[in-house]
Design a protein around this motif. Structure first.
Motif, mmCIF file in Angstrom:
data_model
loop_
_atom_site.group_PDB
_atom_site.id
_atom_site.type_symbol
_atom_site.label_atom_id
_atom_site.label_comp_id
_atom_site.label_asym_id
_atom_site.label_seq_id
_atom_site.Cartn_x
_atom_site.Cartn_y
_atom_site.Cartn_z
ATOM 1 N N LEU A 12 91.102 -9.223 43.152
ATOM 2 C CA LEU A 12 90.574 -7.739 43.258
ATOM 3 C C LEU A 12 91.488 -7.137 42.401
ATOM 4 N N GLU A 13 91.545 -5.664 41.687
ATOM 5 C CA GLU A 13 92.347 -5.407 40.880
ATOM 6 C C GLU A 13 92.671 -4.000 42.075
ATOM 7 N N PRO A 14 93.551 -2.887 41.845
ATOM 8 C CA PRO A 14 94.889 -2.354 42.767
ATOM 9 C C PRO A 14 93.801 -0.809 42.755
ATOM 10 N N ASP A 15 93.267 -1.026 41.263
ATOM 11 C CA ASP A 15 91.913 0.419 41.448
ATOM 12 C C ASP A 15 90.733 0.161 41.652
ATOM 13 N N ASP A 16 90.939 -1.107 41.779
ATOM 14 C CA ASP A 16 89.054 -1.341 43.037
ATOM 15 C C ASP A 16 88.985 -0.407 44.129
ATOM 16 N N PRO A 17 87.796 -0.359 43.912
ATOM 17 C CA PRO A 17 87.812 0.528 45.711
ATOM 18 C C PRO A 17 87.630 0.085 46.858
ATOM 19 N N GLU A 18 87.122 -2.130 46.393
ATOM 20 C CA GLU A 18 86.912 -2.469 47.387
ATOM 21 C C GLU A 18 88.658 -2.991 47.979
ATOM 22 N N PHE A 19 89.450 -3.918 46.793
ATOM 23 C CA PHE A 19 90.663 -3.452 47.506
ATOM 24 C C PHE A 19 91.511 -2.102 48.651
ATOM 25 N N GLN A 20 91.398 -1.031 47.878
ATOM 26 C CA GLN A 20 91.548 -0.199 48.614
ATOM 27 C C GLN A 20 91.186 0.338 49.334
ATOM 28 N N GLU A 21 90.152 -0.197 50.181
ATOM 29 C CA GLU A 21 89.682 0.289 51.871
ATOM 30 C C GLU A 21 90.326 -1.304 52.302
ATOM 31 N N LYS A 22 90.504 -2.331 51.777
ATOM 32 C CA LYS A 22 91.164 -3.842 52.700
ATOM 33 C C LYS A 22 92.493 -3.317 52.714
ATOM 34 N N TRP A 23 93.236 -3.381 51.853
ATOM 35 C CA TRP A 23 94.987 -2.653 51.979
ATOM 36 C C TRP A 23 95.115 -1.623 52.755
ATOM 37 N N THR A 24 94.281 -0.296 52.622
ATOM 38 C CA THR A 24 94.079 0.374 53.986
ATOM 39 C C THR A 24 94.458 0.292 55.194
ATOM 40 N N GLU A 25 92.781 -0.239 55.686
ATOM 41 C CA GLU A 25 92.856 -0.799 56.844
ATOM 42 C C GLU A 25 93.560 -1.799 57.485
ATOM 43 N N PHE A 26 93.747 -2.548 56.108
ATOM 44 C CA PHE A 26 94.984 -4.168 56.676
ATOM 45 C C PHE A 26 97.101 -3.040 57.664
ATOM 46 N N LEU A 27 96.954 -2.045 56.046
ATOM 47 C CA LEU A 27 98.295 -0.914 56.309
ATOM 48 C C LEU A 27 97.715 -0.341 57.866
ATOM 49 N N ASP A 28 96.736 -0.002 58.007
ATOM 50 C CA ASP A 28 96.655 0.841 59.835
ATOM 51 C C ASP A 28 96.851 -1.054 60.496
ATOM 52 N N GLU A 29 96.196 -1.832 60.695
ATOM 53 C CA GLU A 29 95.871 -2.961 61.386
ATOM 54 C C GLU A 29 97.363 -3.230 61.943
#
Length: 202
Positions: free
Chosen positions: A175-192
């Motif tokens: 996924l590209e960094p500006d892909d909403p799917e990546f952004q959502e997954k990475w945000t969830e990962f950071l929170d976890e």
């Protein structure tokens, strides 16, 4: 023109120079930026830049200080819950600081004079993050075994690297960094992982 008018004119000219300098420095790095190019973008004579700034080193420091001053204060105030800081910083980097982050990538490959690139201004911001983490540690919100400075460095890495190194992010995740799917997954990962580190519920 009266004195007040001259002062306002000088302020406008200085601001135009700083805006042009930001564009050139952020796009080309310290060594790639040229006073001649900055003067052309600002629509001023090259010598006028030296009237306002002693040289390129002072200009880059003033450019970054000016840029930081334009960042809304709300973007620099960290959440009270330490488990929310990583995703907060990721969002700020993504939405407000990408041009500056791309500029910082030049530092990894350039040889630059000491005490340039807005070092003092940037150190104040980053040290405020360390102080904030230390304060949270004193309140019992951060494990005593963790060094506040190293936590801050870790968070900087996790919230900058995926955005700055687009190809690596894509090669690893597809996924590209500006892909909403990546952004959502990475945000969830950071929170976890943050909840695991700080053992707190968001």
């Amino acid at each position: 023109m009266n004195i007040l008018g001259k002062i306002r004119d000088a302020e406008r000219t200085r601001k135009k120079i700083l805006e042009a300098a930001k564009e050139d420095f952020f796009e080309k790095g310290y060594n790639g930026a040229r006073i001649e190019s900055i003067a052309k973008k600002a629509g001023v004579n090259k010598q006028l830049i030296y009237h306002y700034f002693k040289g390129k080193e002072e200009l880059i420091n003033e450019t970054i200080a000016d840029f930081v001053s334009t960042v809304p204060p709300v973007n620099l105030i960290l959440p009270a819950n330490p488990a929310q800081i990583a995703s907060f910083r990721y969002k700020v980097n993504q939405n407000h600081l990408m041009d500056f982050l791309k500029f910082t990538a030049w530092e990894a490959i350039e040889k630059i004079p000491p005490n340039t690139n807005g070092e003092d201004t940037r150190k104040k911001v980053l040290q405020s993050y360390v102080d904030d983490m230390r304060s949270k540690q004193e309140m019992g919100l951060v494990p005593e075994s963790l060094d506040p400075a190293l936590i801050t460095l870790m968070m900087s890495s996790l919230t900058i690297y995926p955005l700055l190194y687009e190809n690596v992010t894509r090669l690893i995740t597809g996924l590209e960094p500006d892909d909403p799917e990546f952004q959502e997954k990475w945000t969830e990962f950071l929170d976890e992982i943050s909840k695991r580190i700080f053992k707190m519920d968001s």
